[in-house]
Design a protein around this motif. Structure first.
Motif, PDB file in Angstrom:
ATOM      1  N   TRP A   1     127.996 -19.140  23.382  1.00 32.11           N
ATOM      2  CA  TRP A   1     126.889 -20.060  22.440  1.00 32.11           C
ATOM      3  C   TRP A   1     126.228 -19.426  22.169  1.00 32.11           C
ATOM      4  CZ3 TRP A   1     122.268 -20.842  23.992  1.00 32.11           C
ATOM      5  CH2 TRP A   1     121.144 -20.394  25.402  1.00 32.11           C
ATOM      6  N   PHE A   2     125.705 -17.850  22.059  1.00 33.68           N
ATOM      7  CA  PHE A   2     124.368 -17.206  21.305  1.00 33.68           C
ATOM      8  C   PHE A   2     124.922 -17.744  20.076  1.00 33.68           C
ATOM      9  CE2 PHE A   2     122.365 -15.286  24.019  1.00 33.68           C
ATOM     10  CZ  PHE A   2     121.940 -16.107  25.213  1.00 33.68           C
ATOM     11  N   VAL A   3     126.317 -17.027  19.468  1.00 35.21           N
ATOM     12  CA  VAL A   3     127.174 -16.800  18.735  1.00 35.21           C
ATOM     13  C   VAL A   3     127.618 -18.402  17.598  1.00 35.21           C
ATOM     14  CG1 VAL A   3     129.142 -16.217  17.073  1.00 35.21           C
ATOM     15  CG2 VAL A   3     128.325 -14.904  18.985  1.00 35.21           C
ATOM     16  N   MET A   4     127.653 -19.191  18.861  1.00 36.88           N
ATOM     17  CA  MET A   4     127.972 -21.131  17.970  1.00 36.88           C
ATOM     18  C   MET A   4     126.219 -20.960  17.916  1.00 36.88           C
ATOM     19  SD  MET A   4     130.183 -22.830  20.583  1.00 36.88           S
ATOM     20  CE  MET A   4     130.845 -21.821  22.121  1.00 36.88           C
ATOM     21  N   GLU A   5     125.344 -20.969  18.259  1.00 32.42           N
ATOM     22  CA  GLU A   5     124.102 -20.968  18.116  1.00 32.42           C
ATOM     23  C   GLU A   5     123.810 -21.159  16.557  1.00 32.42           C
ATOM     24  OE1 GLU A   5     121.041 -23.440  19.402  1.00 32.42           O
ATOM     25  OE2 GLU A   5     122.691 -24.178  20.164  1.00 32.42           O
ATOM     26  N   LEU A   6     124.456 -19.195  16.462  1.00 31.12           N
ATOM     27  CA  LEU A   6     123.502 -18.836  14.949  1.00 31.12           C
ATOM     28  C   LEU A   6     124.441 -19.672  13.832  1.00 31.12           C
ATOM     29  CD1 LEU A   6     123.164 -15.207  15.802  1.00 31.12           C
ATOM     30  CD2 LEU A   6     121.808 -16.580  14.919  1.00 31.12           C
ATOM     31  N   ALA A   7     125.939 -19.531  14.037  1.00 27.94           N
ATOM     32  CA  ALA A   7     126.601 -20.149  13.360  1.00 27.94           C
ATOM     33  C   ALA A   7     126.427 -20.913  12.963  1.00 27.94           C
ATOM     34  CB  ALA A   7     128.247 -19.918  13.774  1.00 27.94           C
ATOM     35  N   ARG A   8     125.772 -22.371  14.077  1.00 30.90           N
ATOM     36  CA  ARG A   8     125.787 -23.509  13.410  1.00 30.90           C
ATOM     37  C   ARG A   8     124.469 -23.899  12.421  1.00 30.90           C
ATOM     38  NH1 ARG A   8     123.530 -28.748  16.881  1.00 30.90           N
ATOM     39  NH2 ARG A   8     124.975 -27.578  18.866  1.00 30.90           N
ATOM     40  N   ARG A   9     123.200 -22.768  13.019  1.00 32.45           N
ATOM     41  CA  ARG A   9     122.246 -21.963  11.744  1.00 32.45           C
ATOM     42  C   ARG A   9     123.429 -21.965  10.147  1.00 32.45           C
ATOM     43  NH1 ARG A   9     117.624 -19.068  12.043  1.00 32.45           N
ATOM     44  NH2 ARG A   9     117.382 -17.403  10.365  1.00 32.45           N
TER      45      ARG A   9
END
Length: 390
Positions: free
Chosen positions: A245-253
């Motif tokens: 979910w950290f990766v998803m937050e960065l990918a969302r950004r």
């Protein structure tokens, strides 16, 4: 998926009426400052030692809430007094953060643990944002510099391993930096922020994620190859799902839907691998080859593993509408709320046996503090609100 209003109401009530008041009432040391984290089921204190990574997590938690939900005096007071205790006692004068202190603030354990640093950086970055005080920004920046220095050797001179025999690399620094950069980026040069995010994502998704396994490993040889050893075979499903979910937050950004979908697939495979088919819940540790893990607590069910997995699956569903994520989120929500929530006292249990029975009735200790439960409830609440707004 059941009525979103039901999830929203449940998470909001649990967070604001139960969990946060528990920590505000029971954790603050009104005499010496900082926080007690060793709390019994009813909130009474059973040990007064203070662990710096948990001090930083609580400062971060209440500072972050002030920044995102508006300042409440009791939140800001709690965050500020914890931050002041950390500045007075928590480091060696050069922002090398001890692992543990006595109640009064005398060092007990030297600065061997990189997480003491990462959560101090997050804490002071958010406390600076909440107060505008420059000395908090300085503490965050100087701590961040030390973290970059120790990225490849997190334990520094406190590493017990013999130099040169089996040098290994750990997922942990890159994993936590994926999250930390979004908390401190307002204080760091934008180019350094993007470079650090690039390296963190590359480490996680191109090195520690192994396509031949479909899983993320915790340790690699120094040349980035797999190691057929206890450490090299170790899989920590909760760690992987939190990282995703950290990766998803960065990918969302970065508006990178391809990276979001890749993180989802890794999360789904990890859940299939780590789910206890007989009793339910996620194993704490596993061996990728199916050998006996060296950790004797391998089959316990831990609070943070399940809460972080809930966030990962809910985030995946919100971002893509993937029904597999929805199904896993509902399964995880039901298991977690049924087994970890204390029906008689605020806050949640942390440690269950394999069958899902309470192993330790504590609400906090050396490893469990004011972090995963309130952060998880807050994240799930906000994701549900985002989904409802659509």
């Amino acid at each position: 998926m059941k009525d979103l209003k039901s999830y929203i109401g449940q998470y909001r009530t649990e967070l604001y009426d139960s969990v946060l008041p528990f920590w505000l009432e029971h954790s603050q040391d009104r005499d010496f400052g900082g926080y007690y984290t060793c709390l019994n089921r009813d909130g009474s204190v059973y040990d007064t030692d203070k662990f710096m990574w948990l001090q930083g997590r609580e400062v971060w938690m209440f500072s972050m809430l002030c920044n995102r939900e508006g300042v409440r005096p009791e939140w800001l007071e709690c965050a500020r007094q914890g931050g002041e205790f950390m500045l007075r006692h928590g480091h060696d004068g050069d922002f090398n953060w001890y692992f543990s202190l006595t109640r009064e603030g005398k060092p007990l354990t030297d600065p061997y643990n990189i997480f003491s640093y990462t959560f101090a950086a997050m804490a002071f970055a958010q406390l600076h944002k909440a107060t505008g005080e420059k000395r908090y920004a300085e503490a965050a920046r100087r701590t961040f510099d030390h973290i970059l220095e120790r990225w490849d050797h997190p334990k520094g001179r406190w590493d017990k391993s013999h130099a040169g025999t089996r040098p290994m690399q750990s997922l942990a620094p890159s994993m936590i930096l994926c999250n930390m950069m979004l908390e401190i980026e307002h204080l760091i040069d934008p180019e350094v922020v993007e470079q650090t995010i690039d390296r963190s994502l590359s480490d996680v998704m191109e090195r520690f994620y192994r396509p031949e396994l479909g899983l993320v490993v915790e340790h690699l040889n120094s040349d980035s190859t797999l190691s057929d050893t206890f450490d090299g075979r170790l899989i920590n499903p909760g760690h992987t799902l939190e990282t995703m979910w950290f990766v998803m937050e960065l990918a969302r950004r970065r508006q990178d839907m391809g990276l979001i979908r890749e993180a989802i697939e890794i999360g789904l495979r990890t859940l299939e691998f780590g789910w206890d088919k007989e009793y339910g819940g996620i194993y704490y540790f596993m061996d990728r080859k199916g050998f006996p893990p060296q950790q004797l607590e391998w089959d316990q069910k831990l609070w943070w593993v399940h809460i972080e997995s809930m966030i990962a699956m809910l985030e995946g569903y919100v971002l893509t509408g993937d029904e597999r994520c929805r199904g896993w989120f509902e399964r995880l929500h039901n298991y977690t709320l049924e087994h970890f929530k204390d029906p008689d006292y605020p806050e949640w249990y942390g440690y269950l046996n394999r069958r899902g029975e309470v192993l330790l009735p504590l609400k906090g200790g050396k490893w469990k503090g004011c972090f995963h439960v309130p952060r998880g409830l807050y994240k799930c609440l906000k994701l549900c609100e985002e989904m409802a707004a659509k």
